[in-house]
Scaffold this active site. Sequence first.
Site, short mmCIF file in Angstrom:
data_model
loop_
_atom_site.label_atom_id
_atom_site.label_comp_id
_atom_site.label_asym_id
_atom_site.label_seq_id
_atom_site.Cartn_x
_atom_site.Cartn_y
_atom_site.Cartn_z
N ASP A 30 0.86 -1.19 0.00
CA ASP A 30 0.00 0.00 0.00
C ASP A 30 0.90 1.24 0.00
OD1 ASP A 30 -3.27 0.25 1.02
OD2 ASP A 30 -2.03 2.06 0.83
N HIS A 254 -34.81 -8.83 4.80
CA HIS A 254 -35.13 -8.03 5.98
C HIS A 254 -35.38 -6.59 5.57
CE1 HIS A 254 -34.00 -11.41 8.42
NE2 HIS A 254 -32.84 -11.48 7.77
N ALA A 255 -36.60 -6.14 5.84
CA ALA A 255 -36.91 -4.75 5.52
C ALA A 255 -36.18 -3.84 6.50
CB ALA A 255 -38.41 -4.54 5.61
N GLY A 256 -35.79 -2.68 6.02
CA GLY A 256 -35.06 -1.75 6.88
C GLY A 256 -35.09 -0.35 6.31
N GLY A 260 -27.13 0.48 2.41
CA GLY A 260 -26.03 1.42 2.33
C GLY A 260 -24.74 0.65 2.16
N CYS A 263 -20.59 -0.88 -1.14
CA CYS A 263 -20.72 -1.66 -2.38
C CYS A 263 -22.05 -1.46 -3.11
CB CYS A 263 -20.53 -3.14 -2.07
SG CYS A 263 -18.95 -3.43 -1.26
N LYS A 324 -24.37 -1.06 8.83
CA LYS A 324 -24.93 -2.31 9.35
C LYS A 324 -24.11 -2.70 10.56
CE LYS A 324 -22.18 -5.59 6.76
NZ LYS A 324 -22.16 -6.79 5.96
C1 UGA Z 1 -22.19 -6.65 -0.05
C2 UGA Z 1 -22.51 -8.08 -0.54
O1 UGA Z 1 -23.41 -8.70 0.36
C3 UGA Z 1 -21.23 -8.90 -0.63
O2 UGA Z 1 -21.52 -10.19 -1.18
C4 UGA Z 1 -20.24 -8.18 -1.55
O3 UGA Z 1 -19.01 -8.88 -1.65
C5 UGA Z 1 -19.98 -6.80 -1.01
O4 UGA Z 1 -21.21 -6.06 -0.92
C6 UGA Z 1 -19.01 -6.11 -1.94
O5 UGA Z 1 -19.34 -5.96 -3.13
O6 UGA Z 1 -17.86 -5.88 -1.55
P1 UGA Z 1 -21.73 -5.52 2.37
O7 UGA Z 1 -21.88 -4.21 1.65
O8 UGA Z 1 -20.55 -5.73 3.26
O9 UGA Z 1 -21.68 -6.74 1.29
O10 UGA Z 1 -23.01 -5.72 3.27
P2 UGA Z 1 -24.41 -6.50 3.18
O11 UGA Z 1 -24.49 -7.43 4.33
O12 UGA Z 1 -24.65 -7.04 1.85
O13 UGA Z 1 -25.42 -5.30 3.45
C7 UGA Z 1 -25.59 -4.22 2.51
C8 UGA Z 1 -26.73 -3.33 2.92
O14 UGA Z 1 -27.97 -3.99 2.76
C9 UGA Z 1 -26.69 -2.88 4.38
O15 UGA Z 1 -27.07 -1.52 4.45
C10 UGA Z 1 -27.72 -3.77 5.06
O16 UGA Z 1 -28.28 -3.21 6.22
C11 UGA Z 1 -28.74 -3.91 3.95
N1 UGA Z 1 -29.58 -5.12 4.07
C12 UGA Z 1 -29.04 -6.35 3.93
C13 UGA Z 1 -30.95 -4.98 4.31
O17 UGA Z 1 -31.47 -3.85 4.46
N2 UGA Z 1 -31.72 -6.11 4.40
C14 UGA Z 1 -31.20 -7.35 4.25
O18 UGA Z 1 -31.98 -8.33 4.33
C15 UGA Z 1 -29.82 -7.48 4.02
#
Ligand code: UGA
Length: 435
Positions: A30, A254-256, A260, A263, A324
Amino acid sequence: MRVAMIGTGYVGLVSGACFADFGHVVTCVDKDASKIDRLHQNIMPIYEPGLDDLVEKNVKAERLFFTTEAKDAIADADAVFIAVGTPSRRGDGHADLSYVYAAAEEIAELMDGFTVVVTKSTVPVGTGDEVEEIIRKKRPDADFAVVSNPEFLREGAAIKDFKIPDRVVVGTDNEQAREVMRELYRPLFLNETPILFTARRTSELIKYAANAFLAVKITFINEMADLCEAVGANVQEVSRGNGVEGRIGKKFMHAGPGYGGSCFPKDTLALTKTANDHDSPVRIVDTVVEVNAARKKAMAKKVIAAMGGDVAGKTIGVLGLAFKQNTDDMRDAPSLDIVPALIEAGASIKAFDPEAMEEAKHLLDGVSYADNAYDAVEGANAMVILTEWDQFRALDLDRIKSELKDDVVVDLRNIYSPEDMAKRGFTYTSIGRPA
Ligand code: UGA
């Protein structure tokens, strides 16, 4: 195998530590000298459960190294991974590939012998072709292959996701490169992880399609939640009643307050840009981007309505700021829309997040910070839950009630039961569930 990992962000650091833990010799490079200094002292640049232990163990075993000097790391490597950031480009939402291309230039200069150049960063379709061209132009003689190997790990569960993935995707037509990639991921064969070999462009698109599909799924259930509120149905039951169906699935239902993170917002936007550029719009994703942005804004109005329509002069105890749980990441967190809108409406905010407060201080003005959840709600008119941290799931509700002035609870993550909260005398509002 010897691996060089360019970039020690989320993906680079976790992948580097996990490859080292598989037994490979990994050097993470890095340009940020202070980050590398801190990594030498085992201070992680991000909060990710288990990462510090994994790094420490592999550094001690002399399989994991950190440096600002790319030279030896790249020259000695069988595989050089590009794991630098691809943020949204200001103004147009396209992925900014300048860091990827700069890494390609550097690799071209320094590589020695057959080298597999692997793009792990999330990059638009065709980026691998561009990386290949950059290297070829600089080193017409070089022996190399450019491979796409997207990463699917989630923040907060990154190590488990890397080590026990649902699949590994490798995009290349080069057989020698496939061999190197097979060898790198060989430890996963024990778990019978499917390794999908595809063409490079297909692999690049698989990654965007995955994130976009998950964003569509979340947005779908969020809109169902709104409909539930309108017709007096319960979104958790709608979700459960369908999630058990194999074709639909329980996850990401899961609704929320809207998705954010680092990614989904950037990748959905970049996918729509690529699609429009190729005159092949993905209208469902266009809509999802729009609906999600509006949802995050609408959440402040929901809080204000739950507090009687006016928050001027009132105090709100906010639990959770990260996008999250299990992360200190604030990128595109719903809190960044909700908290400023509440302040704008005249409320005072006292917030607590177990890990994200340091980051939040750079991003949110006019917020005071608490030492814990109870301190955040002390004397407040309402408690608002924005992030589903485990430690917020079993709060001492009698104590919360005694600390709160008005017994109003707004739970944007549906972690409490409406019946139970009503029984305890709270005025409770959640997402898509009758009060
Ligand atoms: C996401 C993907 O899940 C990964 O597979 C991917 O590798 C990653 O992006 C990336 O491209 O690097 P991440 O952003 O860490 O991972 O988090 P998630 O767990 O997917 O959550 C994303 C958002 O969706 C959060 O704001 C979370 O609160 C929301 N979410 C997730 C919901 O509102 N409801 C759900 O049921 C699941």
